[in-house]
Scaffold this motif. Structure first.
Motif, PDB file in Angstrom:
ATOM      1  N   PRO A  40       3.023  10.334   2.110  1.00 49.61           N
ATOM      2  CA  PRO A  40       2.152  10.099   0.940  1.00 49.61           C
ATOM      3  C   PRO A  40       2.831  10.290  -0.394  1.00 49.61           C
ATOM      4  O   PRO A  40       2.311   9.851  -1.412  1.00 49.61           O
ATOM      5  CB  PRO A  40       1.032  11.136   1.131  1.00 49.61           C
ATOM      6  CG  PRO A  40       1.054  11.472   2.580  1.00 49.61           C
ATOM      7  CD  PRO A  40       2.483  11.366   3.000  1.00 49.61           C
ATOM      8  N   ALA A  65      -0.690   3.906   8.093  1.00 50.39           N
ATOM      9  CA  ALA A  65      -2.111   4.256   8.202  1.00 50.39           C
ATOM     10  C   ALA A  65      -2.812   3.394   9.249  1.00 50.39           C
ATOM     11  O   ALA A  65      -3.702   3.874   9.965  1.00 50.39           O
ATOM     12  CB  ALA A  65      -2.782   4.097   6.841  1.00 50.39           C
ATOM     13  N   GLU A  93      -2.609  10.964   7.221  1.00 48.76           N
ATOM     14  CA  GLU A  93      -3.511  11.179   6.093  1.00 48.76           C
ATOM     15  C   GLU A  93      -2.826  10.752   4.801  1.00 48.76           C
ATOM     16  O   GLU A  93      -1.703  11.161   4.513  1.00 48.76           O
ATOM     17  CB  GLU A  93      -3.921  12.654   6.001  1.00 48.76           C
ATOM     18  CG  GLU A  93      -4.696  13.145   7.215  1.00 48.76           C
ATOM     19  CD  GLU A  93      -5.098  14.605   7.084  1.00 48.76           C
ATOM     20  OE1 GLU A  93      -4.759  15.203   6.034  1.00 48.76           O
ATOM     21  OE2 GLU A  93      -5.735  15.135   8.003  1.00 48.76           O
ATOM     22  N   ASP A  94      -3.528   9.932   4.032  1.00 48.35           N
ATOM     23  CA  ASP A  94      -3.000   9.438   2.761  1.00 48.35           C
ATOM     24  C   ASP A  94      -4.173   9.215   1.826  1.00 48.35           C
ATOM     25  O   ASP A  94      -5.104   8.468   2.135  1.00 48.35           O
ATOM     26  CB  ASP A  94      -2.230   8.127   2.967  1.00 48.35           C
ATOM     27  CG  ASP A  94      -1.334   7.802   1.786  1.00 48.35           C
ATOM     28  OD1 ASP A  94      -1.793   7.923   0.639  1.00 48.35           O
ATOM     29  OD2 ASP A  94      -0.168   7.431   2.021  1.00 48.35           O
ATOM     30  N   ALA A  95      -4.145   9.854   0.668  1.00 45.38           N
ATOM     31  CA  ALA A  95      -5.282   9.811  -0.244  1.00 45.38           C
ATOM     32  C   ALA A  95      -5.250   8.622  -1.197  1.00 45.38           C
ATOM     33  O   ALA A  95      -6.176   8.460  -2.002  1.00 45.38           O
ATOM     34  CB  ALA A  95      -5.333  11.114  -1.065  1.00 45.38           C
ATOM     35  N   HIS A  96      -4.223   7.780  -1.136  1.00 51.32           N
ATOM     36  CA  HIS A  96      -4.147   6.660  -2.074  1.00 51.32           C
ATOM     37  C   HIS A  96      -5.319   5.704  -1.815  1.00 51.32           C
ATOM     38  O   HIS A  96      -5.590   5.337  -0.668  1.00 51.32           O
ATOM     39  CB  HIS A  96      -2.830   5.926  -1.928  1.00 51.32           C
ATOM     40  CG  HIS A  96      -2.516   5.034  -3.075  1.00 51.32           C
ATOM     41  ND1 HIS A  96      -3.115   3.814  -3.256  1.00 51.32           N
ATOM     42  CD2 HIS A  96      -1.658   5.182  -4.132  1.00 51.32           C
ATOM     43  CE1 HIS A  96      -2.655   3.233  -4.347  1.00 51.32           C
ATOM     44  NE2 HIS A  96      -1.768   4.047  -4.900  1.00 51.32           N
ATOM     45  N   PRO A  97      -6.031   5.266  -2.864  1.00 54.28           N
ATOM     46  CA  PRO A  97      -7.198   4.398  -2.654  1.00 54.28           C
ATOM     47  C   PRO A  97      -6.878   3.108  -1.912  1.00 54.28           C
ATOM     48  O   PRO A  97      -7.663   2.658  -1.068  1.00 54.28           O
ATOM     49  CB  PRO A  97      -7.685   4.118  -4.089  1.00 54.28           C
ATOM     50  CG  PRO A  97      -7.147   5.242  -4.906  1.00 54.28           C
ATOM     51  CD  PRO A  97      -5.850   5.631  -4.275  1.00 54.28           C
ATOM     52  N   VAL A 138      -4.529   2.574   0.319  1.00 52.61           N
ATOM     53  CA  VAL A 138      -4.298   2.882   1.736  1.00 52.61           C
ATOM     54  C   VAL A 138      -5.629   3.132   2.448  1.00 52.61           C
ATOM     55  O   VAL A 138      -5.874   2.608   3.542  1.00 52.61           O
ATOM     56  CB  VAL A 138      -3.371   4.105   1.864  1.00 52.61           C
ATOM     57  CG1 VAL A 138      -3.174   4.467   3.332  1.00 52.61           C
ATOM     58  CG2 VAL A 138      -2.021   3.834   1.206  1.00 52.61           C
ATOM     59  N   GLN A 139      -6.499   3.903   1.823  1.00 52.83           N
ATOM     60  CA  GLN A 139      -7.778   4.212   2.459  1.00 52.83           C
ATOM     61  C   GLN A 139      -8.642   2.962   2.607  1.00 52.83           C
ATOM     62  O   GLN A 139      -9.272   2.757   3.648  1.00 52.83           O
ATOM     63  CB  GLN A 139      -8.513   5.268   1.634  1.00 52.83           C
ATOM     64  CG  GLN A 139      -7.857   6.648   1.668  1.00 52.83           C
ATOM     65  CD  GLN A 139      -8.690   7.700   0.970  1.00 52.83           C
ATOM     66  OE1 GLN A 139      -9.546   7.385   0.157  1.00 52.83           O
ATOM     67  NE2 GLN A 139      -8.446   8.960   1.300  1.00 52.83           N
ATOM     68  N   ARG A 140      -8.649   2.100   1.582  1.00 52.10           N
ATOM     69  CA  ARG A 140      -9.482   0.897   1.668  1.00 52.10           C
ATOM     70  C   ARG A 140      -8.941  -0.063   2.720  1.00 52.10           C
ATOM     71  O   ARG A 140      -9.722  -0.694   3.454  1.00 52.10           O
ATOM     72  CB  ARG A 140      -9.547   0.210   0.303  1.00 52.10           C
ATOM     73  CG  ARG A 140     -10.512  -0.965   0.272  1.00 52.10           C
ATOM     74  CD  ARG A 140     -10.934  -1.284  -1.153  1.00 52.10           C
ATOM     75  NE  ARG A 140     -11.935  -2.328  -1.160  1.00 52.10           N
ATOM     76  CZ  ARG A 140     -11.681  -3.623  -1.394  1.00 52.10           C
ATOM     77  NH1 ARG A 140     -10.452  -4.004  -1.653  1.00 52.10           N
ATOM     78  NH2 ARG A 140     -12.651  -4.519  -1.396  1.00 52.10           N
ATOM     79  N   ARG A 183      -7.351   0.763   5.442  1.00 48.46           N
ATOM     80  CA  ARG A 183      -7.721   1.323   6.744  1.00 48.46           C
ATOM     81  C   ARG A 183      -9.197   1.058   7.065  1.00 48.46           C
ATOM     82  O   ARG A 183      -9.554   0.703   8.191  1.00 48.46           O
ATOM     83  CB  ARG A 183      -7.404   2.820   6.750  1.00 48.46           C
ATOM     84  CG  ARG A 183      -7.835   3.548   7.995  1.00 48.46           C
ATOM     85  CD  ARG A 183      -7.480   5.011   7.896  1.00 48.46           C
ATOM     86  NE  ARG A 183      -6.175   5.290   8.461  1.00 48.46           N
ATOM     87  CZ  ARG A 183      -5.544   6.458   8.339  1.00 48.46           C
ATOM     88  NH1 ARG A 183      -6.104   7.435   7.650  1.00 48.46           N
ATOM     89  NH2 ARG A 183      -4.374   6.651   8.906  1.00 48.46           N
ATOM     90  N   LEU A 184     -10.085   1.205   6.055  1.00 47.00           N
ATOM     91  CA  LEU A 184     -11.515   0.973   6.284  1.00 47.00           C
ATOM     92  C   LEU A 184     -11.796  -0.501   6.583  1.00 47.00           C
ATOM     93  O   LEU A 184     -12.584  -0.821   7.485  1.00 47.00           O
ATOM     94  CB  LEU A 184     -12.310   1.424   5.054  1.00 47.00           C
ATOM     95  CG  LEU A 184     -12.375   2.945   4.805  1.00 47.00           C
ATOM     96  CD1 LEU A 184     -13.074   3.229   3.480  1.00 47.00           C
ATOM     97  CD2 LEU A 184     -13.091   3.641   5.960  1.00 47.00           C
TER      98      LEU A 184
END
Length: 773
Positions: A320, A336, A343-347, A349-351, A353-354
């Motif tokens: 991260p 990811a 775990e990665d909090a970058h927006p 990366v999270q979007r 993955r979702l």
């Protein structure tokens, strides 16, 4: 149709008829009718050269075997290469070229690589004509350990080094010289494609129940990095060799890298059933769609074979805290999607993955890749990162291909009509029982493909190793470095051996006494340190372009406008983060001369260097910079002694102070190898800035070097080498004559000669603080 009567004029002698009959029978079984005629015409062309019957006989004997390996077309290439060599060398060398061609064809395994090999022979013949024959005689062991690129670099180095020394040239190419074996060791690859091709084919067939066609590519012809895998015409193209891949979790063997790359390519061939439209897409969108498509086919493959997901996860090493380039963020997105535990909090990366998880029901369609990829590209553009560069921002995931198949995919067709099946010494760590139980090969020599190394020392009943029971420290690991020879303008491979050890401990209380004795200097340094310590986020006012509007300045500008005055346009503020992101390595010359007392001082140089190091270490510990203190001396090129007083990951405490207090001198000053090793330590540090500060009292010298320019030139090359790795260097010299040579080594403004040696403890910390202010 070629008959025996057509071949009889090609050879003479009493046994020619039996020999030609055997060659014709072999050719008839291996070649088509047109290939048979080309084979006979090639033999006739060699006869017309007038270089004897040996080239003709060798071509008749070995031509069918070459065609069986690579196809009939390469026979014409071999004949043209032999005819071109005729004006430059003897018939014996031409015959040997043809006789060794089956070995090259078998080890290279690809017609294009074989053609490149023939071009290489022509170039080598022009550069080192005396070396071609001994090299061809050693071709089997050479190609068993080297790729085509490695063979070319090994041969070109020998040809350039011994261009006019013919005995040395012949010894080099016959593998009888130390330089030859050292260069061979440097170019040796871990796992060759030809050694695993059959196993890879069977592995893929066992998984998917069908054949996949695999071909090697000479990815390291000019660069050791090699080409990325790719798929073309339903054929998987993999690099002709893979070294073990170093990762934070440990090394991954080349065989596992081959399996991962082959399975990823097979997943594309199985699950990419329709093309993805590239119309009106930007390069960033293409990269993002390709990344999601990689994740899609891997997810489908992992549904049938869960073990593949575990295999691929080993190659995802993004963290991260990567840098601000889009390529590094794409690597984080890839991890990811491949690793649910990452775990990665970058927006972005999270979007990603979702979105990918929400589209699990659409995995069979590559429309999922298009939708998620375009959305990911938009997220990256909004993230305010550096502009995307198609070449520099490619995700560095070793096993994945370049995705040309995703965009160039044509309508699926029957794989039976696709392209036809085309058909080193390694140190291996083993466990104790495997080491004991395996039957030894009594005839194995220095050319063995594997050397087994016991992974741990044998233990006695009390659990301690033999060396520990005797109170001996473990033997240091040797590091081998090249050295520049300015007379022949070439680096000698693995020429210097460096041994890294922890320094001997002394009395740590000496360091405290030194700091107490230099209390005035420490006080002045402390005031400078307070100015250098990070101040967090600062506001820079009075700017025309910034992050936000300065309300006070805006009000003043509005008042000026109302009053008819020219307003000040600098009404914005920029937020600037003040941090120190630097790693510093202090490299001390610990040669015998440091025991001397120089003019203008009443104490040895070594004692002054110890005091200066202690003051600098105390200052760096207060600032919070990452730093290390190392020292070196030498006794010839095979024994460069490198001592660690404090490592980067070690706190500056009693243990490090004890080592500094135990500082001792002896030996010579082979500084080039020490600079390369120090640069290796610095290159591993995560800091943005890296500084090597060298403290020496004399010019480079060693017991086995008489030419004073030799080690100076090598030191200059070492400084240039670490500079290419992003490491800056600076030299503080105590030699009054240093201005004659130190500028040539470190650069015109990268050195300082201290006239008053007694002031070294004060000048060294001040110099560093000035360099990093």
């Amino acid at each position: 149709m070629v008959t025996l009567d057509d071949l009889l004029p090609l050879l003479s002698g009493p046994d020619r008829e039996a020999r030609l009959r055997g060659a014709l029978g072999e050719a008839t079984r291996a070649l088509s009718a047109s290939g048979l005629e080309a084979w006979a015409r090639g033999a006739a062309a060699l006869r017309d050269l007038g270089r004897g019957e040996e080239p003709v006989a060798n071509f008749l004997d070995h031509g069918p075997a070459i065609a069986r390996e690579l196809g009939e077309e390469v026979l014409g290439d071999l004949i043209r290469a032999a005819l071109a060599m005729a004006s430059k060398t003897s018939g014996t060398v031409i015959a040997l070229t043809i006789a060794s061609a089956p070995t090259a064809a078998r080890r290279l395994g690809d017609a294009e690589l074989f053609r490149a090999y023939l071009e290489f022979l022509s170039r080598l013949l022009a550069l080192a004509p005396r070396g071609l024959r001994p090299m061809l005689e050693q071709l089997d062991p050479l190609l068993a350990q080297l790729t085509l690129g490695g063979l070319r670099r090994w041969a070109m180095w020998g040809g350039q080094s011994h261009r006019t020394d013919y005995p040395a040239q012949e010894a080099y190419f016959a593998l009888k010289s130390a330089d030859s074996l050292a260069m061979l060791q440097q170019e040796r690859k871990g796992v060759l494609f030809v050694d695993v091709q059959r196993r890879l084919g069977m592995y893929l067939r066992a998984l998917w129940g069908r054949d996949f066609y695999l071909r090697p590519t000479a990815g390291d012809w000019e660069s050791r990095d090699g080409l990325k895998p790719y798929i073309d015409n339903h054929v998987l193209h993999l690099a002709d060799a893979y070294d073990a891949l170093e990762t934070p979790a440990g090394a991954i063997e080349g065989g596992d890298l081959y399996r991962a790359a082959a399975c990823h390519g097979a997943a594309h061939l199985i699950h990419t059933r329709a093309p993805i439209s590239a119309e009106a897409l930007t390069p960033l969108q293409l990269a993002c769609i390709g990344l999601i498509e990689d994740a899609r086919v891997e997810a489908l493959a992992a549904q049938r074979f869960p073990g593949l997901a575990a295999l691929w996860r080993r190659f995802h090493v993004a963290t991260p805290d990567g840098d601000a380039r889009i390529g590094r963020l794409l690597e984080r997105v890839a991890r990811a999607l491949a690793d649910a535990d990452y775990e990665d909090a970058h927006p972005a990366v999270q979007r990603a993955r979702l979105m990918f998880a929400a589209g699990r029901e659409r995995l069979e369609s590559n429309h999922l890749s298009w939708d998620c990829g375009v959305a990911l590209a938009h997220d990256l553009l909004r993230a305010g990162l550096d502009a995307y560069h198609p070449r520099l921002d490619q995700p560095q995931i070793a096993y994945r291909d370049d995705n040309r198949y995703v965009w160039e995919f044509a309508e699926a067709h029957d794989f039976a009509s696709a392209a036809p099946w085309l058909s080193g010494q390694v140190r291996k760590q083993v466990g104790l029982m495997e080491f004991i139980n395996e039957v030894d090969v009594e005839t194995a020599g220095s050319d063995a493909q594997e050397i087994w190394v016991l992974g741990s020392e044998l233990l006695d009943d009390d659990g301690s190793s033999w060396n520990q029971r005797e109170g001996k420290p473990p033997a240091p690991e040797p590091f081998h470095y090249n050295e520049w020879d300015y007379q022949i303008q070439i680096e000698r491979p693995s020429w210097v051996t460096l041994l890294e050890r922890d320094a001997e401990a002394g009395d740590a209380s000496r360091i405290g006494a030194m700091l107490e004795a230099h209390r005035p200097v420490a006080g002045r340094l402390r005031r400078v340190i307070e100015m250098l310590q990070p101040q967090g986020v600062q506001r820079l006012r009075k700017l025309e372009h910034g992050d936000e509007i300065d309300l006070n300045a805006a009000v003043e500008a509005a008042v000026d406008i109302r009053c008819g005055r020219q307003p000040d346009p600098r009404i914005q503020i920029r937020h600037q983060r003040k941090v120190r992101d630097i790693s510093i390595l202090l490299l001390l010359d610990l040669s015998e001369s440091t025991k001397d007392v120089l003019p203008g001082s009443d104490r040895p140089v070594l004692e002054l260097a110890c005091e200066a190091s202690a003051l600098l270490a105390d200052a760096l510990a207060q600032i919070g910079d990452r730093f290390a203190i190392h020292g070196f001396s030498s006794n010839g090129r095979h024994d460069v002694d490198y001592r660690c007083f404090k490592g980067f990951d070690e706190p500056y405490g009693e243990r490090a102070k004890a080592r500094l207090a135990g500082m001792a001198g002896g030996g010579s000053t082979r500084i080039g190898a020490a600079i390369r090793h120090a640069g290796r330590h610095l290159a591993r540090q995560p800091s943005q800035k890296k500084l090597l500060l060298v403290l020496t009292d004399g010019e480079p010298a060693d017991v086995d070097v008489r030419d004073p320019q030799y080690l100076r030139a090598d030191s200059k090359k070492a400084v240039e080498a670490i500079g290419r790795q992003g490491v800056s260097s600076f030299c503080l010299s105590l030699d009054p004559r240093a201005s004659q040579y130190v500028a040539r080594i470190f650069g015109g403004n990268r050195f300082f000669v201290l006239d008053h040696v007694q002031r070294l403890p004060e000048k060294l910390p001040a110099l560093f603080l000035g360099l990093t202010r």
